[in-house]
Design a protein around this motif. Structure first.
Motif, mmCIF file in Angstrom:
data_model
loop_
_atom_site.group_PDB
_atom_site.id
_atom_site.type_symbol
_atom_site.label_atom_id
_atom_site.label_comp_id
_atom_site.label_asym_id
_atom_site.label_seq_id
_atom_site.Cartn_x
_atom_site.Cartn_y
_atom_site.Cartn_z
ATOM 1 N N CYS A 32 0.839 -1.206 0.000
ATOM 2 C CA CYS A 32 0.000 0.000 0.000
ATOM 3 C C CYS A 32 0.871 1.253 0.000
ATOM 4 O O CYS A 32 1.845 1.352 0.746
ATOM 5 N N ARG A 33 0.531 2.211 -0.847
ATOM 6 C CA ARG A 33 1.298 3.455 -0.947
ATOM 7 C C ARG A 33 1.121 4.369 0.249
ATOM 8 O O ARG A 33 2.020 5.115 0.622
ATOM 9 N N GLN A 34 -0.064 4.347 0.821
ATOM 10 C CA GLN A 34 -0.394 5.312 1.873
ATOM 11 C C GLN A 34 -1.117 4.604 3.020
ATOM 12 O O GLN A 34 -2.288 4.863 3.277
ATOM 13 N N CYS A 70 -4.829 1.240 2.902
ATOM 14 C CA CYS A 70 -5.788 2.340 2.737
ATOM 15 C C CYS A 70 -7.083 1.874 2.090
ATOM 16 O O CYS A 70 -8.118 2.499 2.229
ATOM 17 N N ARG A 77 -4.004 6.347 -6.998
ATOM 18 C CA ARG A 77 -3.598 6.650 -5.620
ATOM 19 C C ARG A 77 -2.817 5.509 -4.985
ATOM 20 O O ARG A 77 -1.835 5.742 -4.294
ATOM 21 N N CYS A 78 -3.272 4.290 -5.192
ATOM 22 C CA CYS A 78 -2.587 3.134 -4.606
ATOM 23 C C CYS A 78 -2.834 1.917 -5.487
ATOM 24 O O CYS A 78 -3.890 1.278 -5.381
ATOM 25 N N CYS A 81 -3.765 -1.540 -3.438
ATOM 26 C CA CYS A 81 -5.130 -1.648 -2.916
ATOM 27 C C CYS A 81 -6.155 -1.660 -4.040
ATOM 28 O O CYS A 81 -7.176 -2.360 -3.961
ATOM 29 N N SER A 446 7.095 -2.641 -4.600
ATOM 30 C CA SER A 446 6.088 -1.734 -5.166
ATOM 31 C C SER A 446 6.722 -0.398 -5.495
ATOM 32 O O SER A 446 7.863 -0.125 -5.152
ATOM 33 N N LEU A 448 6.238 2.686 -4.382
ATOM 34 C CA LEU A 448 5.742 3.627 -3.375
ATOM 35 C C LEU A 448 6.257 5.034 -3.599
ATOM 36 O O LEU A 448 5.616 6.014 -3.228
ATOM 37 N N SER A 451 4.142 7.913 -5.378
ATOM 38 C CA SER A 451 2.858 8.380 -4.839
ATOM 39 C C SER A 451 2.750 9.888 -4.806
ATOM 40 O O SER A 451 1.652 10.428 -4.825
#
Length: 456
Positions: A32-34, A70, A77-78, A81, A446, A448, A451
């Motif tokens: 997950c990025r965030q 998230c 955004r991600c 997810c 990933s 990340l 982002s």
């Protein structure tokens, strides 16, 4: 190369005695990025004796927080997810076509169509046109007229698939930007009226009242919204006919795919929605576009259940990024000229802000949804009993993870429905610091660092 500050954070994290636990948290977020940071605790208590069976607290976690995904649906955004959301949507759509996930396999015999409802034209735009694999000129006109703004309304270029001009109007000053954003804002209402007209048409074809129709046949659907590069949404929908005990019972013999296609064509041409008049802005009657695609879904033909499910699931994770807009809300105080926007998207957003400032347009909420070019509806929706739900799929995944935790000894074995669960959680931030983002990307493989965000 990381900045000196990021490098210092990496060294500090790697030397932290709790690094292994931190790395475990990061891996469990799935890239997950965030990730969301939560602070709190949960207790499992035996209601009969009051004995504490198990307690978890974030006090012993690295940084005193628990990091969880998230769970956004937006790939912009991600991606991690969004991929889970895409996979769940694929299973949901396909279950309504071939069964599974609580849907009987007999549903494959029910009449089912893949329908695309488009927006009308708001002005001529650059487009990539193909025929039999050959790219055709965009808009060739031998005796092209000159618009009131001095532009010749013709384009003989053979555009590539990734050219930035695609979707841009030949004359921006002639383009109906107000109509475009109002269509987006009212598209959910237009869809609602379409489904009502569809049921009325089916009842009329069968010589039934609407109440009698519900006792014999039910319309089930699942749909997704897709942005065209010109900035308007159109809908892709799976529409299925079921019996009254949907989806377990088949529809009556008269409820055929041909009858359903007839009802779709009639409803698409019959419904309209009127925008509010505001000052010098007249009321507009908005309808679906003339391009209507209706195709049967088969198990082994040109349009299979897998192809349809994959197509809808793909667009369930997208937004308006193909138009060149932003993936965040825009304020009327923002300087649009300073934002990284395509000119066409900038004009659409500016029109949302202008119309949204009119009192009569307040209910359309154009300002909060200006970054979505006026569209505020859900991207993917379904009728109640089309198939399983995203919630059921998430619950099944949570049960699987809980079973894994029990089998590895991380949770004691007890029946969840016979235990009192007391939990207290609070939001403690999201995302990564610069150094943690680099380490997390290495741990999960990933992207990340793309982002554009940071730690909050």
């Amino acid at each position: 190369m990381p900045s000196p500050h990021a490098a210092a954070e990496i060294i500090s994290r790697l030397n932290d005695p709790h690094y292994a636990r931190w790395a475990s948290q990061i891996r469990r977020t799935g890239g997950c990025r965030q990730p969301i940071h939560l602070r709190g605790h949960v207790e499992h208590i035996d209601p009969a004796t009051g004995a504490l069976l198990h307690r978890y607290s974030t006090r012993t976690e690295p940084d005193g927080v628990l990091r969880v995904p998230c769970k956004t649906r937006r790939a912009s955004r991600c991606p991690a997810c969004a991929e889970i959301y895409r996979a769940d949507t694929y299973q949901l759509i396909r279950a309504g076509l071939v069964g599974g996930k609580g849907v009987p396999e007999t549903v494959t015999a029910h009449p089912c169509l893949f329908v695309t409802l488009t927006a009308p034209s708001f002005g001529t735009v650059h487009a990539r046109r193909e025929k039999n694999g050959t790219v055709l000129p965009c808009h060739p006109r031998r005796d092209a007229a000159t618009c009131p703004h001095g532009r010749v309304m013709s384009c003989t270029a053979r555009h590539g698939a990734d050219e930035m001009c695609l979707g841009e109007p030949l004359c921006p000053d002639c383009y109906d930007y107000a109509g475009s954003v109002l269509f987006n804002a009212l598209a959910p209402e237009l869809w609602r009226r379409f489904t009502e007209a569809l049921r009325r048409r089916l009842a009329k074809l069968a010589g039934l009242t609407l109440r009698e129709l519900r006792e014999q046949a039910v319309v089930s659907f699942a749909k997704v919204a897709e942005y065209q590069r010109r900035g308007v949404v159109h809908f892709h929908a799976v529409i299925r006919l079921d019996g009254p005990d949907r989806p377990a019972s088949p529809p009556p013999a008269w409820a055929s795919a041909e009858a359903l296609a007839d009802a779709v064509r009639h409803a698409a041409s019959a419904v309209a929605v009127t925008s509010p008049a505001a000052g010098e802005e007249p009321a507009r009657v908005l309808r679906w576009g003339t391009q209507l695609d209706i195709r049967p879904i088969t198990l082994d033909g040109e349009l299979t259940d897998q192809a349809v499910a994959g197509y809808i699931a793909k667009y369930a994770t997208k937004a308006a990024e193909c138009v060149g807009t932003l993936d965040r809300r825009v304020s009327p105080l923002d300087d649009l000229d300073a934002l990284p926007l395509r000119e066409h998207a900038r004009r659409l957003i500016a029109e949302c802000l202008r119309l949204g400032g009119l009192e009569e347009m307040a209910d359309l909420r154009l300002i909060p949804w200006a970054h979505m070019l006026g569209f505020r509806g859900h991207f993917s929706t379904k009728s109640r009993r089309y198939s399983t739900t995203l919630g059921a799929l998430r619950e099944a995944r949570a049960d699987h993870m809980r079973a894994g935790a029990v089998s590895t000894g991380r949770l004691p074995l007890f029946e969840e429905d016979t235990v009192l669960v007391i939990s207290e959680w609070e939001y403690a931030g999201k995302g990564y610091s610069a150094g943690d983002a680099i380490l997390a990307a290495a741990l999960t493989g990933s992207r990340l660092l793309d982002s554009g965000g940071g730690y909050e």
